[in-house]
Design a protein around this motif. Sequence first.
Motif, PDB file in Angstrom:
ATOM      1  N   UNK A  92       0.861  -1.180   0.000  1.00 17.40           N
ATOM      2  CA  UNK A  92       0.000   0.000   0.000  1.00 17.40           C
ATOM      3  C   UNK A  92       0.900   1.234   0.000  1.00 17.40           C
ATOM      4  N   UNK A  93       0.842   1.992  -1.068  1.00 16.80           N
ATOM      5  CA  UNK A  93       1.605   3.242  -1.184  1.00 16.80           C
ATOM      6  C   UNK A  93       0.829   4.061  -2.207  1.00 16.80           C
ATOM      7  N   UNK A  94      -0.219   4.742  -1.718  1.00 15.66           N
ATOM      8  CA  UNK A  94      -1.220   5.330  -2.599  1.00 15.66           C
ATOM      9  C   UNK A  94      -0.688   6.428  -3.504  1.00 15.66           C
ATOM     10  N   UNK A  95       0.485   6.956  -3.194  1.00 19.04           N
ATOM     11  CA  UNK A  95       1.098   7.932  -4.093  1.00 19.04           C
ATOM     12  C   UNK A  95       1.418   7.312  -5.453  1.00 19.04           C
ATOM     13  N   UNK A  96       1.474   5.976  -5.500  1.00 22.19           N
ATOM     14  CA  UNK A  96       1.793   5.275  -6.741  1.00 22.19           C
ATOM     15  C   UNK A  96       0.646   4.405  -7.245  1.00 22.19           C
ATOM     16  N   UNK A  97      -0.520   4.506  -6.621  1.00 25.16           N
ATOM     17  CA  UNK A  97      -1.676   3.740  -7.067  1.00 25.16           C
ATOM     18  C   UNK A  97      -2.332   2.998  -5.929  1.00 25.16           C
ATOM     19  N   UNK A  98      -3.574   2.625  -6.124  1.00 25.63           N
ATOM     20  CA  UNK A  98      -4.353   2.000  -5.057  1.00 25.63           C
ATOM     21  C   UNK A  98      -4.378   0.479  -5.125  1.00 25.63           C
ATOM     22  N   UNK A 104       4.989  -1.268  -6.923  1.00 26.75           N
ATOM     23  CA  UNK A 104       6.142  -1.923  -7.555  1.00 26.75           C
ATOM     24  C   UNK A 104       6.215  -1.599  -9.039  1.00 26.75           C
ATOM     25  N   UNK A 105       5.064  -1.386  -9.650  1.00 24.61           N
ATOM     26  CA  UNK A 105       5.026  -1.092 -11.081  1.00 24.61           C
ATOM     27  C   UNK A 105       5.366   0.367 -11.379  1.00 24.61           C
ATOM     28  N   UNK A 106       5.004   1.276 -10.470  1.00 25.97           N
ATOM     29  CA  UNK A 106       5.107   2.709 -10.770  1.00 25.97           C
ATOM     30  C   UNK A 106       6.197   3.466 -10.018  1.00 25.97           C
ATOM     31  N   UNK A 107       6.729   2.888  -8.929  1.00 23.37           N
ATOM     32  CA  UNK A 107       7.610   3.666  -8.063  1.00 23.37           C
ATOM     33  C   UNK A 107       9.022   3.862  -8.612  1.00 23.37           C
ATOM     34  N   UNK A 108       9.325   3.304  -9.766  1.00 24.46           N
ATOM     35  CA  UNK A 108      10.646   3.523 -10.360  1.00 24.46           C
ATOM     36  C   UNK A 108      10.879   5.003 -10.682  1.00 24.46           C
ATOM     37  N   UNK A 109       9.821   5.786 -10.754  1.00 26.73           N
ATOM     38  CA  UNK A 109       9.956   7.213 -11.059  1.00 26.73           C
ATOM     39  C   UNK A 109      10.446   8.030  -9.865  1.00 26.73           C
ATOM     40  N   UNK A 110      10.381   7.453  -8.646  1.00 28.38           N
ATOM     41  CA  UNK A 110      10.786   8.175  -7.450  1.00 28.38           C
ATOM     42  C   UNK A 110      12.293   8.419  -7.441  1.00 28.38           C
ATOM     43  N   UNK A 111      12.701   9.657  -7.202  1.00 31.17           N
ATOM     44  CA  UNK A 111      14.113  10.007  -7.128  1.00 31.17           C
ATOM     45  C   UNK A 111      14.509  10.097  -5.653  1.00 31.17           C
ATOM     46  N   UNK A 112      15.397   9.207  -5.228  1.00 31.53           N
ATOM     47  CA  UNK A 112      15.757   9.145  -3.803  1.00 31.53           C
ATOM     48  C   UNK A 112      17.092   9.804  -3.480  1.00 31.53           C
ATOM     49  N   UNK A 113      17.777  10.307  -4.487  1.00 31.41           N
ATOM     50  CA  UNK A 113      19.017  11.066  -4.256  1.00 31.41           C
ATOM     51  C   UNK A 113      19.014  12.294  -5.169  1.00 31.41           C
ATOM     52  N   UNK A 114      19.346  13.458  -4.655  1.00 33.08           N
ATOM     53  CA  UNK A 114      19.576  13.721  -3.225  1.00 33.08           C
ATOM     54  C   UNK A 114      18.263  13.678  -2.442  1.00 33.08           C
ATOM     55  N   UNK A 224      15.727  -6.723   4.421  1.00 33.38           N
ATOM     56  CA  UNK A 224      16.405  -7.898   3.880  1.00 33.38           C
ATOM     57  C   UNK A 224      17.877  -7.614   3.581  1.00 33.38           C
ATOM     58  N   UNK A 225      18.520  -6.784   4.398  1.00 36.37           N
ATOM     59  CA  UNK A 225      19.940  -6.530   4.254  1.00 36.37           C
ATOM     60  C   UNK A 225      20.319  -5.584   3.135  1.00 36.37           C
ATOM     61  N   UNK A 226      19.325  -4.948   2.513  1.00 32.12           N
ATOM     62  CA  UNK A 226      19.589  -4.018   1.414  1.00 32.12           C
ATOM     63  C   UNK A 226      18.812  -2.719   1.637  1.00 32.12           C
ATOM     64  N   UNK A 227      19.175  -1.683   0.879  1.00 33.06           N
ATOM     65  CA  UNK A 227      18.439  -0.428   0.986  1.00 33.06           C
ATOM     66  C   UNK A 227      16.986  -0.656   0.583  1.00 33.06           C
ATOM     67  N   UNK A 228      16.113   0.198   1.064  1.00 26.87           N
ATOM     68  CA  UNK A 228      14.687   0.047   0.782  1.00 26.87           C
ATOM     69  C   UNK A 228      14.386   0.163  -0.706  1.00 26.87           C
ATOM     70  N   UNK A 229      13.541  -0.709  -1.241  1.00 27.16           N
ATOM     71  CA  UNK A 229      13.003  -0.489  -2.576  1.00 27.16           C
ATOM     72  C   UNK A 229      12.104   0.754  -2.558  1.00 27.16           C
ATOM     73  N   UNK A 230      11.991   1.422  -3.676  1.00 29.83           N
ATOM     74  CA  UNK A 230      11.150   2.620  -3.735  1.00 29.83           C
ATOM     75  C   UNK A 230       9.741   2.349  -3.250  1.00 29.83           C
ATOM     76  N   UNK A 231       9.174   1.219  -3.652  1.00 32.46           N
ATOM     77  CA  UNK A 231       7.785   0.914  -3.319  1.00 32.46           C
ATOM     78  C   UNK A 231       7.578   0.627  -1.835  1.00 32.46           C
ATOM     79  N   UNK A 232       8.658   0.410  -1.098  1.00 28.09           N
ATOM     80  CA  UNK A 232       8.564   0.156   0.340  1.00 28.09           C
ATOM     81  C   UNK A 232       8.910   1.373   1.183  1.00 28.09           C
ATOM     82  N   UNK A 233       9.048   2.543   0.538  1.00 35.10           N
ATOM     83  CA  UNK A 233       9.233   3.767   1.306  1.00 35.10           C
ATOM     84  C   UNK A 233      10.617   4.361   1.282  1.00 35.10           C
ATOM     85  N   UNK A 234      11.397   4.042   0.247  1.00 35.79           N
ATOM     86  CA  UNK A 234      12.753   4.577   0.139  1.00 35.79           C
ATOM     87  C   UNK A 234      12.741   6.102   0.130  1.00 35.79           C
ATOM     88  N   UNK A 235      13.827   6.714   0.602  1.00 36.78           N
ATOM     89  CA  UNK A 235      14.997   6.083   1.200  1.00 36.78           C
ATOM     90  C   UNK A 235      14.917   5.947   2.717  1.00 36.78           C
TER      91      UNK A 235
END
Length: 332
Positions: A92-98, A104-114, A224-235
Amino acid sequence: MRTPPRNTGFQHPYSSEITPKAVYEDRRQMLKRMAGGAAGAAIAAWAGRQAMAQQVTRPGKLAALASTKSAVAGAVTMEKLTDYKDASTYNNFYEFGTDKADPARNAHTLKTTPWTVEVEGLIKKPGKYGIEDLLKLSAQEERIYRLRCVEGWSMVIPWVGYSLAELIKRVEPMGSAKYVEFVTLADKATMPYVGSRVLDWPYVEGLRMDEAMHPLTLLAFGMYGEVLPNQNGAPVRLVVPWKYGFKSAKSIVKIRFVEKEPGTAWNKAAQQEYGFYSNVNPNVDHPRWSQATERRIGEDGLFAKKRKTLMFNGYEAQVGQLYAGMDLKKFY
């Protein structure tokens, strides 16, 4: 119940390093001690051996984020981990769809740096923190938490981060600061559903000061030992394991210390359904469904049974005192 797929991060409690003979002897000795009146000690020793055997395997999808095991009471559950694929594609991350698959399909557009998090309000040391600064502010720990969604499903996720209290102590809140407000990024250019009528944007959440200071309240940078995926609330996101999942704000850009209870996204959208506290409580139903049981994601076989939901999501021993004397049906 289906067999866990390979490379899910779950390792059977009796790993290849422990022989069947050792397992048999371990069980025999445990039963013997239980019969002698030392059941508590025996079970504790057995659970400790399982804890040592459980490992979190990196999925190899994103950059590694090193951490140490947490010593915080209640910070590591020994329940089977949810498959990384499920945890990173059912969101659930409504900024990317309901729909659950939309983030997971849409959050690749999120820019986490800077990335900058502004800390302000009733504190002595306001300021702006780059994500690099936050990552170095305190030692990263691995916390394996149960996650319970208000919709009636649950997961078990290994997070990486540190207690939010570490940041709070650095900024020195004033005595008048009673609540902490968290503001999520609301960027129409990178979050396609911001501006929809579902919620009042930006997404805002809040905690009472003692909740925010509790050692289980996690400022998370990875899973899971890695940085957050965008769809899980990165960064950087919040994880409050004894509350329903929507209380854990994602992609945080502002933390504000305030005197009055902040208006939060779902509470403003449907006050009669989503209270400010939103503690997991099997005795207080959602107006449209029971909260007494839950469906664990990954346990979706034909004969899989729903699990009973635990008070405070199983963290009552650690957080129950925060709500002593409160009417938990009134303050839901």
